[in-house]
Design a protein around this motif. Structure first.
Motif, PDB file in Angstrom:
ATOM      1  N   UNK A 120       0.822  -1.212   0.000  1.00  0.00           N
ATOM      2  CA  UNK A 120       0.000   0.000   0.000  1.00  0.00           C
ATOM      3  C   UNK A 120       0.852   1.255   0.000  1.00  0.00           C
ATOM      4  N   UNK A 121       1.901   1.264   0.812  1.00  0.00           N
ATOM      5  CA  UNK A 121       2.802   2.418   0.856  1.00  0.00           C
ATOM      6  C   UNK A 121       3.530   2.578  -0.479  1.00  0.00           C
ATOM      7  N   UNK A 122       3.963   1.472  -1.061  1.00  0.00           N
ATOM      8  CA  UNK A 122       4.645   1.549  -2.359  1.00  0.00           C
ATOM      9  C   UNK A 122       3.711   2.054  -3.456  1.00  0.00           C
ATOM     10  N   UNK A 123       2.433   1.664  -3.408  1.00  0.00           N
ATOM     11  CA  UNK A 123       1.486   2.190  -4.388  1.00  0.00           C
ATOM     12  C   UNK A 123       1.348   3.701  -4.231  1.00  0.00           C
ATOM     13  N   UNK A 124       1.191   4.168  -2.991  1.00  0.00           N
ATOM     14  CA  UNK A 124       1.041   5.602  -2.756  1.00  0.00           C
ATOM     15  C   UNK A 124       2.289   6.363  -3.212  1.00  0.00           C
ATOM     16  N   UNK A 125       3.465   5.783  -2.992  1.00  0.00           N
ATOM     17  CA  UNK A 125       4.704   6.416  -3.424  1.00  0.00           C
ATOM     18  C   UNK A 125       4.785   6.457  -4.948  1.00  0.00           C
ATOM     19  N   UNK A 126       4.406   5.346  -5.604  1.00  0.00           N
ATOM     20  CA  UNK A 126       4.478   5.268  -7.064  1.00  0.00           C
ATOM     21  C   UNK A 126       3.472   6.197  -7.740  1.00  0.00           C
ATOM     22  N   UNK A 127       2.277   6.249  -7.228  1.00  0.00           N
ATOM     23  CA  UNK A 127       1.221   7.050  -7.856  1.00  0.00           C
ATOM     24  C   UNK A 127       1.462   8.548  -7.666  1.00  0.00           C
ATOM     25  N   UNK A 128       1.977   8.931  -6.522  1.00  0.00           N
ATOM     26  CA  UNK A 128       2.213  10.354  -6.262  1.00  0.00           C
ATOM     27  C   UNK A 128       0.960  11.083  -5.852  1.00  0.00           C
ATOM     28  N   UNK A 129       1.127  12.346  -5.551  1.00  0.00           N
ATOM     29  CA  UNK A 129      -0.009  13.149  -5.089  1.00  0.00           C
ATOM     30  C   UNK A 129      -0.625  13.925  -6.239  1.00  0.00           C
ATOM     31  N   UNK A 130      -1.874  14.234  -6.066  1.00  0.00           N
ATOM     32  CA  UNK A 130      -2.629  15.051  -7.017  1.00  0.00           C
ATOM     33  C   UNK A 130      -2.083  16.474  -6.936  1.00  0.00           C
ATOM     34  N   UNK A 131      -1.764  17.048  -8.075  1.00  0.00           N
ATOM     35  CA  UNK A 131      -1.210  18.401  -8.103  1.00  0.00           C
ATOM     36  C   UNK A 131      -2.329  19.357  -8.515  1.00  0.00           C
TER      37      UNK A 131
END
Length: 134
Positions: A120-131
Protein backbone atom coordinates in the motif's frame (compact mmCIF):
# COMPACT_ATOMS: atom_id res chain seq x y z
CA UNK A 1 -2.62 17.01 2.16
CA UNK A 2 -3.61 16.36 -1.48
CA UNK A 3 -5.03 12.92 -2.31
CA UNK A 4 -3.05 10.18 -4.03
CA UNK A 5 -3.53 9.97 -7.79
CA UNK A 6 -5.05 6.93 -9.48
CA UNK A 7 -2.32 4.96 -11.24
CA UNK A 8 -3.79 2.17 -13.37
CA UNK A 9 -0.43 0.53 -13.99
CA UNK A 10 0.30 0.69 -10.27
CA UNK A 11 -3.03 -0.98 -9.49
CA UNK A 12 -2.23 -3.76 -11.97
CA UNK A 13 1.18 -4.22 -10.38
CA UNK A 14 -0.49 -4.33 -6.98
CA UNK A 15 -2.87 -7.11 -8.06
CA UNK A 16 0.02 -9.02 -9.66
CA UNK A 17 2.07 -8.62 -6.49
CA UNK A 18 -0.81 -10.02 -4.45
CA UNK A 19 -1.04 -13.04 -6.76
CA UNK A 20 2.72 -13.64 -6.51
CA UNK A 21 2.59 -13.36 -2.72
CA UNK A 22 -0.21 -15.92 -2.49
CA UNK A 23 1.71 -18.22 -4.86
CA UNK A 24 4.90 -17.97 -2.79
CA UNK A 25 2.99 -18.71 0.41
CA UNK A 26 0.93 -21.56 -1.03
CA UNK A 27 3.44 -23.65 -2.97
CA UNK A 28 5.78 -24.54 -0.06
CA UNK A 29 2.79 -25.54 2.06
CA UNK A 30 1.38 -27.74 -0.70
CA UNK A 31 4.73 -29.40 -1.30
CA UNK A 32 4.74 -30.75 2.27
CA UNK A 33 1.32 -32.39 1.84
CA UNK A 34 0.71 -35.62 -0.03
CA UNK A 35 -1.77 -34.00 -2.39
CA UNK A 36 -1.74 -34.23 -6.13
CA UNK A 37 -0.68 -30.74 -7.19
CA UNK A 38 -2.55 -29.36 -10.18
CA UNK A 39 -0.69 -26.30 -11.39
CA UNK A 40 -3.71 -24.92 -13.28
CA UNK A 41 -5.85 -24.90 -10.14
CA UNK A 42 -3.01 -23.36 -8.13
CA UNK A 43 -2.43 -20.56 -10.64
CA UNK A 44 -6.16 -19.87 -10.90
CA UNK A 45 -6.35 -19.64 -7.12
CA UNK A 46 -3.40 -17.23 -7.03
CA UNK A 47 -4.87 -15.04 -9.77
CA UNK A 48 -8.22 -14.99 -7.98
CA UNK A 49 -6.47 -13.92 -4.78
CA UNK A 50 -4.64 -11.16 -6.66
CA UNK A 51 -7.92 -9.91 -8.12
CA UNK A 52 -9.53 -9.93 -4.67
CA UNK A 53 -6.64 -7.86 -3.33
CA UNK A 54 -6.83 -5.50 -6.30
CA UNK A 55 -10.59 -5.13 -5.90
CA UNK A 56 -10.38 -4.36 -2.19
CA UNK A 57 -7.61 -1.87 -2.85
CA UNK A 58 -9.44 -0.11 -5.71
CA UNK A 59 -12.59 0.29 -3.60
CA UNK A 60 -10.57 1.59 -0.67
CA UNK A 61 -8.59 3.93 -2.93
CA UNK A 62 -11.83 5.39 -4.30
CA UNK A 63 -13.12 5.97 -0.77
CA UNK A 64 -9.85 7.60 0.35
CA UNK A 65 -9.89 9.91 -2.69
CA UNK A 66 -13.52 10.85 -2.09
CA UNK A 67 -12.88 11.86 1.52
CA UNK A 68 -9.61 13.57 0.57
CA UNK A 69 -7.14 11.46 2.54
CA UNK A 70 -3.67 11.35 1.01
CA UNK A 71 -1.50 9.97 3.79
CA UNK A 72 0.70 7.00 2.98
CA UNK A 73 -0.21 5.54 6.36
CA UNK A 74 -3.82 5.37 5.17
CA UNK A 75 -2.69 3.34 2.17
CA UNK A 76 -0.71 1.06 4.48
CA UNK A 77 -3.88 0.64 6.54
CA UNK A 78 -5.74 -0.15 3.32
CA UNK A 79 -3.23 -2.68 1.96
CA UNK A 80 -2.80 -4.60 5.21
CA UNK A 81 -6.33 -5.99 5.56
CA UNK A 82 -6.68 -6.15 1.77
CA UNK A 83 -3.96 -8.76 1.35
CA UNK A 84 -5.08 -10.62 4.49
CA UNK A 85 -8.61 -10.86 3.05
CA UNK A 86 -7.23 -12.06 -0.29
CA UNK A 87 -5.04 -14.64 1.46
CA UNK A 88 -7.94 -15.89 3.58
CA UNK A 89 -10.25 -16.06 0.56
CA UNK A 90 -7.97 -18.64 -1.03
CA UNK A 91 -7.90 -20.95 2.00
CA UNK A 92 -10.36 -23.75 2.52
CA UNK A 93 -12.89 -23.21 5.35
CA UNK A 94 -11.56 -26.36 7.02
CA UNK A 95 -8.06 -24.86 7.11
CA UNK A 96 -9.31 -21.56 8.52
CA UNK A 97 -11.24 -23.42 11.19
CA UNK A 98 -8.17 -25.47 12.13
CA UNK A 99 -6.07 -22.32 12.38
CA UNK A 100 -8.65 -20.69 14.65
CA UNK A 101 -8.97 -23.79 16.86
CA UNK A 102 -5.21 -23.90 17.39
CA UNK A 103 -5.09 -20.20 18.23
CA UNK A 104 -2.69 -19.39 15.38
CA UNK A 105 -4.68 -16.71 13.57
CA UNK A 106 -2.17 -13.94 14.30
CA UNK A 107 0.73 -16.22 13.33
CA UNK A 108 -0.77 -17.07 9.93
CA UNK A 109 -1.86 -13.55 9.04
CA UNK A 110 1.05 -11.41 10.27
CA UNK A 111 3.02 -11.82 7.02
CA UNK A 112 0.10 -10.92 4.70
CA UNK A 113 -0.67 -7.89 6.87
CA UNK A 114 2.93 -6.65 6.81
CA UNK A 115 3.41 -7.27 3.08
CA UNK A 116 0.03 -5.71 2.27
CA UNK A 117 0.91 -2.59 4.27
CA UNK A 118 4.21 -2.32 2.43
CA UNK A 119 2.49 -2.73 -0.92
CA UNK A 120 0.00 0.00 0.00
CA UNK A 121 2.80 2.42 0.86
CA UNK A 122 4.64 1.55 -2.36
CA UNK A 123 1.49 2.19 -4.39
CA UNK A 124 1.04 5.60 -2.76
CA UNK A 125 4.70 6.42 -3.42
CA UNK A 126 4.48 5.27 -7.06
CA UNK A 127 1.22 7.05 -7.86
CA UNK A 128 2.21 10.35 -6.26
CA UNK A 129 -0.01 13.15 -5.09
CA UNK A 130 -2.63 15.05 -7.02
CA UNK A 131 -1.21 18.40 -8.10
CA UNK A 132 -3.50 21.42 -8.09
CA UNK A 133 -3.96 23.76 -11.03
CA UNK A 134 -1.52 26.70 -11.33
Amino acid sequence: MPPIRTDRAGLCLLAAGGAVFIFLCTVPALMTLDLELHMDALLLSCLTGGLVFGGVFVIGHAVLRRIGVGARAAYAALGAPGLAIAYASQMRPVDLEAIAEQGLVAYFFILPVLVGAGMGVLYAFRAGREVGED
